[in-house]
Design a protein around this motif. Sequence first.
Motif, PDB file in Angstrom:
ATOM      1  N   SER A 165       0.829  -1.211   0.000  1.00 24.96           N
ATOM      2  CA  SER A 165       0.000   0.000   0.000  1.00 24.96           C
ATOM      3  C   SER A 165       0.862   1.260   0.000  1.00 24.96           C
ATOM      4  O   SER A 165       0.518   2.262  -0.652  1.00 24.96           O
ATOM      5  CB  SER A 165      -0.923   0.003   1.228  1.00 24.96           C
ATOM      6  N   LEU A 166       1.985   1.231   0.720  1.00 23.23           N
ATOM      7  CA  LEU A 166       2.894   2.382   0.731  1.00 23.23           C
ATOM      8  C   LEU A 166       3.502   2.608  -0.653  1.00 23.23           C
ATOM      9  O   LEU A 166       3.649   3.754  -1.099  1.00 23.23           O
ATOM     10  CB  LEU A 166       3.995   2.167   1.771  1.00 23.23           C
ATOM     11  N   ALA A 209       2.763   5.768  -3.234  1.00 24.62           N
ATOM     12  CA  ALA A 209       3.876   6.578  -3.743  1.00 24.62           C
ATOM     13  C   ALA A 209       3.742   6.868  -5.234  1.00 24.62           C
ATOM     14  O   ALA A 209       4.487   7.690  -5.770  1.00 24.62           O
ATOM     15  CB  ALA A 209       5.203   5.879  -3.472  1.00 24.62           C
ATOM     16  N   GLY A 210       2.787   6.185  -5.911  1.00 29.57           N
ATOM     17  CA  GLY A 210       2.552   6.484  -7.322  1.00 29.57           C
ATOM     18  C   GLY A 210       2.681   5.309  -8.262  1.00 29.57           C
ATOM     19  O   GLY A 210       2.573   5.470  -9.477  1.00 29.57           O
ATOM     20  N   SER A 226      10.791   7.259  -5.553  1.00 35.77           N
ATOM     21  CA  SER A 226      12.039   6.506  -5.420  1.00 35.77           C
ATOM     22  C   SER A 226      12.561   6.572  -3.992  1.00 35.77           C
ATOM     23  O   SER A 226      13.139   5.612  -3.474  1.00 35.77           O
ATOM     24  CB  SER A 226      13.097   7.050  -6.394  1.00 35.77           C
ATOM     25  N   GLY A 227      12.341   7.723  -3.332  1.00 35.71           N
ATOM     26  CA  GLY A 227      12.773   7.858  -1.945  1.00 35.71           C
ATOM     27  C   GLY A 227      12.028   6.898  -1.021  1.00 35.71           C
ATOM     28  O   GLY A 227      12.622   6.320  -0.106  1.00 35.71           O
ATOM     29  N   GLU A 276       1.505  -5.560 -10.761  1.00 34.53           N
ATOM     30  CA  GLU A 276       2.718  -6.344 -11.035  1.00 34.53           C
ATOM     31  C   GLU A 276       3.962  -5.536 -10.704  1.00 34.53           C
ATOM     32  O   GLU A 276       4.936  -6.061 -10.167  1.00 34.53           O
ATOM     33  CB  GLU A 276       2.724  -6.816 -12.486  1.00 34.53           C
ATOM     34  N   LYS A 277       3.939  -4.245 -11.019  1.00 33.58           N
ATOM     35  CA  LYS A 277       5.093  -3.399 -10.699  1.00 33.58           C
ATOM     36  C   LYS A 277       5.265  -3.283  -9.186  1.00 33.58           C
ATOM     37  O   LYS A 277       6.397  -3.321  -8.671  1.00 33.58           O
ATOM     38  CB  LYS A 277       4.911  -2.014 -11.323  1.00 33.58           C
ATOM     39  N   VAL A 278       4.144  -3.159  -8.467  1.00 29.59           N
ATOM     40  CA  VAL A 278       4.214  -3.130  -7.001  1.00 29.59           C
ATOM     41  C   VAL A 278       4.857  -4.415  -6.480  1.00 29.59           C
ATOM     42  O   VAL A 278       5.685  -4.399  -5.562  1.00 29.59           O
ATOM     43  CB  VAL A 278       2.805  -2.949  -6.397  1.00 29.59           C
TER      44      VAL A 278
END
Length: 450
Positions: free
Chosen positions: A275-276, A280-281, A344-345, A286-288
């Motif tokens: 979820s975080l 973040a965007g 990214s951070g 799948e990317k998550v």
Amino acid sequence: METKPVYMTSTLEERDRTFKRIAWRILPFATLIYIFAWLDRVNVGFAKLTMLDDLGWSDAVYGAGAGIFFFGYFLFEVPSNLLLQKIGAPKTILRIGVGWGVVSMLMALCTQPWHFYTLRFLQGAFEAGLHPGLILYLTYWLPAHRRSQAIAIFMSASPIALLLGSPLAAHIMTSTNGLMGLSDWQWLFIIEGFPSIVLGLLAVSLMTAKPSEAKWLSQAERDHVAYELDQEATQLHGRQHNMLAALRTREVWVLILTLFCIITGNATLSFYGPSLIKAAGFADIEKVGWIMSAVFLFGWMGMMVNGWLSDRNHESRWHTACAAALGATGLILAAIAQEAGSASGVVVALAISAAGTMGSIPVFWSLPPRFMSGTALAAGVALINSIANLAGYFAPQFLGAIKTATGVYSTGLFVIAGVEFMAVLVILLFIRKEPAADTRMAPRTAAEAL
């Protein structure tokens, strides 16, 4: 001329070979069963991505259901470990694996919040005893100075499960949605629950309860194990053996508080990591999954490196504290990055937190046997784990409530980081240093053995 027993004439190199053989025999299955325990425990974090919308539930409902798992843990861990001491690990793992696998598959039938709460509680109740049971199981086979890395290996199952399970869960969800009229999250519970049942059934034939029952060890190798365990018992002669007396000691409650604070951070990563990342965007599931896989790769590296360093340096107190401090720092950085809108951070900060938080846990479990043994250790390890894991209830509850109230995760992350920092203070202030003596025991060479 009197013949000395094998253990008195053995060298360190010979005993090293024995314990290496033992590790290769007992750790793979322990690690595998723990991997599937973690898959079934945290796949709810990925199911949440679509389950809540399908069923019309809020983050608060999810947080309550994700956390109630640990009340089942709390109630049944001590009885499970005491039962393991009587019936052995193989039968205990059989009961645990089959039980939680069935309940995990039944999660696919949830339609009401009370279904969710009930099954999560039962899943915790069935799984209760697996983690402390495996810790206790290792104390039957390995002395303390050989145990940190072994614990790190089997506990690396948690980041491995998340490392592999994150993209696996994402793939299952994206490839099964609508199949046979079921949603993606329903297939996730069904597919990932079944292997646990199989592994539970295999435990009886693949596990050996104690070294004395190991037909795959020679008598000399069994003597090696007995010798090092006896030497450890002699060195730690002040340990508490009585269960009730041990539970009244300050050290047990200090250890409970320490682990509670660490688990608060770990539960946040496990249940809210996806979820975080999404917040973040990163919207694609799948990317998550792949991003979370990378995050938990750092968690696995933290476990392995910190476990190795702890064994090499014969020290666990500072290794636990420093790793927990790193984990808390990562959560603070994640909150700052979230507020700054840096995707990214957030990812980098979660990787740092995973390395520290997960890296602290296996080394922590080298501490309880310094203060307890026998029945006291069986009950003490379970009690420490069961009470401390209530953090797994409060952390997602707290974060879910904060997110529902404020719309952001950062406030909750700052508070949870502060809780994890408490672990550092508690362990350094209230847990004494290890004994200075070398526990590896002479003789080290053939010449010294003569």
